[in-house]
Design an enzyme around this catalytic site. Sequence first.
Site, PDB file in Angstrom:
ATOM      1  N   ASN A   9      29.339  48.138  36.249  1.00  0.00           N
ATOM      2  CA  ASN A   9      30.239  47.098  36.743  1.00  0.00           C
ATOM      3  C   ASN A   9      29.379  45.939  37.276  1.00  0.00           C
ATOM      4  O   ASN A   9      28.570  46.140  38.196  1.00  0.00           O
ATOM      5  CB  ASN A   9      31.121  47.705  37.852  1.00  0.00           C
ATOM      6  CG  ASN A   9      32.059  46.697  38.461  1.00  0.00           C
ATOM      7  OD1 ASN A   9      31.658  45.563  38.716  1.00  0.00           O
ATOM      8  ND2 ASN A   9      33.283  47.085  38.722  1.00  0.00           N
ATOM      9  N   HIS A  12      29.334  42.083  40.979  1.00  0.00           N
ATOM     10  CA  HIS A  12      28.576  41.484  42.078  1.00  0.00           C
ATOM     11  C   HIS A  12      27.417  40.598  41.616  1.00  0.00           C
ATOM     12  O   HIS A  12      26.814  39.903  42.432  1.00  0.00           O
ATOM     13  CB  HIS A  12      28.179  42.551  43.094  1.00  0.00           C
ATOM     14  CG  HIS A  12      29.413  43.132  43.718  1.00  0.00           C
ATOM     15  ND1 HIS A  12      30.333  42.346  44.375  1.00  0.00           N
ATOM     16  CD2 HIS A  12      29.925  44.387  43.689  1.00  0.00           C
ATOM     17  CE1 HIS A  12      31.348  43.103  44.758  1.00  0.00           C
ATOM     18  NE2 HIS A  12      31.128  44.344  44.363  1.00  0.00           N
ATOM     19  N   HIS A  45      35.980  43.482  36.962  1.00  0.00           N
ATOM     20  CA  HIS A  45      37.289  43.452  37.614  1.00  0.00           C
ATOM     21  C   HIS A  45      37.677  41.990  37.807  1.00  0.00           C
ATOM     22  O   HIS A  45      37.072  41.284  38.614  1.00  0.00           O
ATOM     23  CB  HIS A  45      37.194  44.181  38.971  1.00  0.00           C
ATOM     24  CG  HIS A  45      38.506  44.297  39.683  1.00  0.00           C
ATOM     25  ND1 HIS A  45      38.647  45.016  40.858  1.00  0.00           N
ATOM     26  CD2 HIS A  45      39.741  43.805  39.403  1.00  0.00           C
ATOM     27  CE1 HIS A  45      39.904  44.956  41.252  1.00  0.00           C
ATOM     28  NE2 HIS A  45      40.585  44.215  40.399  1.00  0.00           N
ATOM     29  N   ARG A  47      39.886  39.887  39.471  1.00  0.00           N
ATOM     30  CA  ARG A  47      40.858  39.942  40.569  1.00  0.00           C
ATOM     31  C   ARG A  47      41.754  38.712  40.537  1.00  0.00           C
ATOM     32  O   ARG A  47      41.358  37.659  40.037  1.00  0.00           O
ATOM     33  CB  ARG A  47      40.134  40.028  41.918  1.00  0.00           C
ATOM     34  CG  ARG A  47      39.252  41.246  42.070  1.00  0.00           C
ATOM     35  CD  ARG A  47      38.709  41.326  43.486  1.00  0.00           C
ATOM     36  NE  ARG A  47      39.756  41.646  44.420  1.00  0.00           N
ATOM     37  CZ  ARG A  47      39.945  42.849  44.954  1.00  0.00           C
ATOM     38  NH1 ARG A  47      39.132  43.846  44.678  1.00  0.00           N
ATOM     39  NH2 ARG A  47      40.940  43.055  45.778  1.00  0.00           N
ATOM     40  N   ARG A  51      37.590  36.148  42.960  1.00  0.00           N
ATOM     41  CA  ARG A  51      36.499  35.987  43.926  1.00  0.00           C
ATOM     42  C   ARG A  51      35.116  36.259  43.312  1.00  0.00           C
ATOM     43  O   ARG A  51      34.122  35.789  43.822  1.00  0.00           O
ATOM     44  CB  ARG A  51      36.707  36.879  45.148  1.00  0.00           C
ATOM     45  CG  ARG A  51      36.576  38.339  44.866  1.00  0.00           C
ATOM     46  CD  ARG A  51      36.575  39.169  46.130  1.00  0.00           C
ATOM     47  NE  ARG A  51      37.897  39.344  46.672  1.00  0.00           N
ATOM     48  CZ  ARG A  51      38.258  40.427  47.361  1.00  0.00           C
ATOM     49  NH1 ARG A  51      37.386  41.387  47.592  1.00  0.00           N
ATOM     50  NH2 ARG A  51      39.473  40.566  47.827  1.00  0.00           N
ATOM     51  N   GLU A  72      38.983  45.868  34.409  1.00  0.00           N
ATOM     52  CA  GLU A  72      39.793  46.380  35.524  1.00  0.00           C
ATOM     53  C   GLU A  72      40.710  45.262  35.966  1.00  0.00           C
ATOM     54  O   GLU A  72      40.269  44.120  36.129  1.00  0.00           O
ATOM     55  CB  GLU A  72      38.904  46.726  36.710  1.00  0.00           C
ATOM     56  CG  GLU A  72      38.163  47.997  36.578  1.00  0.00           C
ATOM     57  CD  GLU A  72      37.250  48.180  37.778  1.00  0.00           C
ATOM     58  OE1 GLU A  72      37.387  47.465  38.790  1.00  0.00           O
ATOM     59  OE2 GLU A  72      36.380  49.037  37.685  1.00  0.00           O
ATOM     60  N   THR A 103      38.451  47.712  46.069  1.00  0.00           N
ATOM     61  CA  THR A 103      39.636  48.529  45.793  1.00  0.00           C
ATOM     62  C   THR A 103      39.670  49.698  46.781  1.00  0.00           C
ATOM     63  O   THR A 103      38.700  50.442  46.893  1.00  0.00           O
ATOM     64  CB  THR A 103      39.567  49.066  44.338  1.00  0.00           C
ATOM     65  OG1 THR A 103      39.127  48.005  43.499  1.00  0.00           O
ATOM     66  CG2 THR A 103      40.914  49.568  43.881  1.00  0.00           C
ATOM     67  N   GLU A 153      40.891  57.339  35.710  1.00  0.00           N
ATOM     68  CA  GLU A 153      39.608  57.167  36.399  1.00  0.00           C
ATOM     69  C   GLU A 153      39.818  57.683  37.820  1.00  0.00           C
ATOM     70  O   GLU A 153      40.664  57.165  38.568  1.00  0.00           O
ATOM     71  CB  GLU A 153      39.169  55.695  36.416  1.00  0.00           C
ATOM     72  CG  GLU A 153      37.848  55.547  37.172  1.00  0.00           C
ATOM     73  CD  GLU A 153      37.157  54.218  36.969  1.00  0.00           C
ATOM     74  OE1 GLU A 153      37.255  53.628  35.882  1.00  0.00           O
ATOM     75  OE2 GLU A 153      36.506  53.776  37.941  1.00  0.00           O
ATOM     76  N   HIS A 196      33.662  54.494  41.939  1.00  0.00           N
ATOM     77  CA  HIS A 196      33.786  53.901  43.258  1.00  0.00           C
ATOM     78  C   HIS A 196      32.826  54.549  44.253  1.00  0.00           C
ATOM     79  O   HIS A 196      32.887  55.739  44.501  1.00  0.00           O
ATOM     80  CB  HIS A 196      35.211  53.945  43.827  1.00  0.00           C
ATOM     81  CG  HIS A 196      35.488  52.694  44.607  1.00  0.00           C
ATOM     82  ND1 HIS A 196      35.037  52.517  45.879  1.00  0.00           N
ATOM     83  CD2 HIS A 196      36.081  51.545  44.255  1.00  0.00           C
ATOM     84  CE1 HIS A 196      35.374  51.310  46.281  1.00  0.00           C
ATOM     85  NE2 HIS A 196      36.003  50.691  45.312  1.00  0.00           N
TER      86      HIS A 196
HETATM   87  N1  PXP Z   1      36.032  51.805  39.368  1.00  0.00           N
HETATM   88  C1  PXP Z   1      37.030  51.038  39.836  1.00  0.00           C
HETATM   89  C2  PXP Z   1      38.405  51.280  39.326  1.00  0.00           C
HETATM   90  C3  PXP Z   1      36.781  50.006  40.766  1.00  0.00           C
HETATM   91  O1  PXP Z   1      37.799  49.252  41.220  1.00  0.00           O
HETATM   92  C4  PXP Z   1      35.452  49.760  41.166  1.00  0.00           C
HETATM   93  C5  PXP Z   1      35.165  48.621  42.091  1.00  0.00           C
HETATM   94  O2  PXP Z   1      35.448  47.418  41.453  1.00  0.00           O
HETATM   95  C6  PXP Z   1      34.440  50.590  40.639  1.00  0.00           C
HETATM   96  C7  PXP Z   1      34.763  51.609  39.759  1.00  0.00           C
HETATM   97  C8  PXP Z   1      33.008  50.401  41.009  1.00  0.00           C
HETATM   98  O3  PXP Z   1      32.865  50.706  42.362  1.00  0.00           O
HETATM   99  P1  PXP Z   1      31.479  50.405  43.071  1.00  0.00           P
HETATM  100  O4  PXP Z   1      31.248  48.944  42.978  1.00  0.00           O
HETATM  101  O5  PXP Z   1      31.690  50.906  44.458  1.00  0.00           O
HETATM  102  O6  PXP Z   1      30.432  51.197  42.319  1.00  0.00           O
END
Ligand code: PXP
Length: 243
Positions: A9, A12, A45, A47, A51, A72, A103, A153, A196
């Site tokens: 992901n 960031h 993601h 949003r 952001r 996402e 999330t 998930e 997550h």
């Molecule tokens: N899976 C989902 C559904 C999420 O919403 C997120 C955060 O955007 C992640 C995985 C990744 O989480 P993390 O950034 O804490 O690794």
Amino acid sequence: MLKRKLGINIDHVATLRNIRGNTFPSVLKAALVSLSSGADSITVHLREDQRHIKPNDVLLLKKKLNKPLNLEMALTKKMISFAIKVKPEFVCLVPEKRKELTTEGGLNLFYNLPLLKKSISKLKSFNISVSLFIDPEIKMVKQAIKLKADNVEIHTGSYCNFLNNEDKNKSKSEFNKIKLAARFAFKNKLGVHCGHGLNYTSTKNIRTIKEISEYNIGHFVISQSVFDGLSNVVKKLSKIIKN
Ligand code: PXP
């Protein structure tokens, strides 16, 4: 044997870019480095408040990547239309609150049912594999089966928090919930993903649940990259997951 996959992901990377309102660091470059270092897919993601990831990032990634893109997004008509326009390989439906830092929990699959049902079947009709982000609860898995989702998930955030805070009882109990939910989903032919809060330690632990086929990891990857570099972090996670 189930082939385990790593999704990175890159939200960031966009957070860092947006801080200076410019184009550096590039989310596309981060995606390409991740894929060439062992990632199997890229997750973003988009949003509602945009952001971090922006619609143009999603369009660019879809155009340039030769591996699956997992989008996402919240369950809204606007986002469903956007997904159908982009046609990512995966859509993961997540709950979204404007003020949350990230999330905060799984999607309530008993809420907003007409829209949920319609959206799942519409996305599937465009060959988009639908994943539902859920808390590790059997009742949610049962509902995901009823809704004909392709994947669930499983939210690992609470487990990771308990583990980080060295709360052994709570982390053990949350781990068991994840294991039971994963087994039940797998037995019922759902693809089982997780994500997550994962880092090296929690990924190593979750990796013992053999029914889980995909790990989506973001914040830790980008943060640890400050010290070790993106490619090294992805390689290390890929090794943990796949060996
Ligand atoms: N899976 C989902 C559904 C999420 O919403 C997120 C955060 O955007 C992640 C995985 C990744 O989480 P993390 O950034 O804490 O690794």
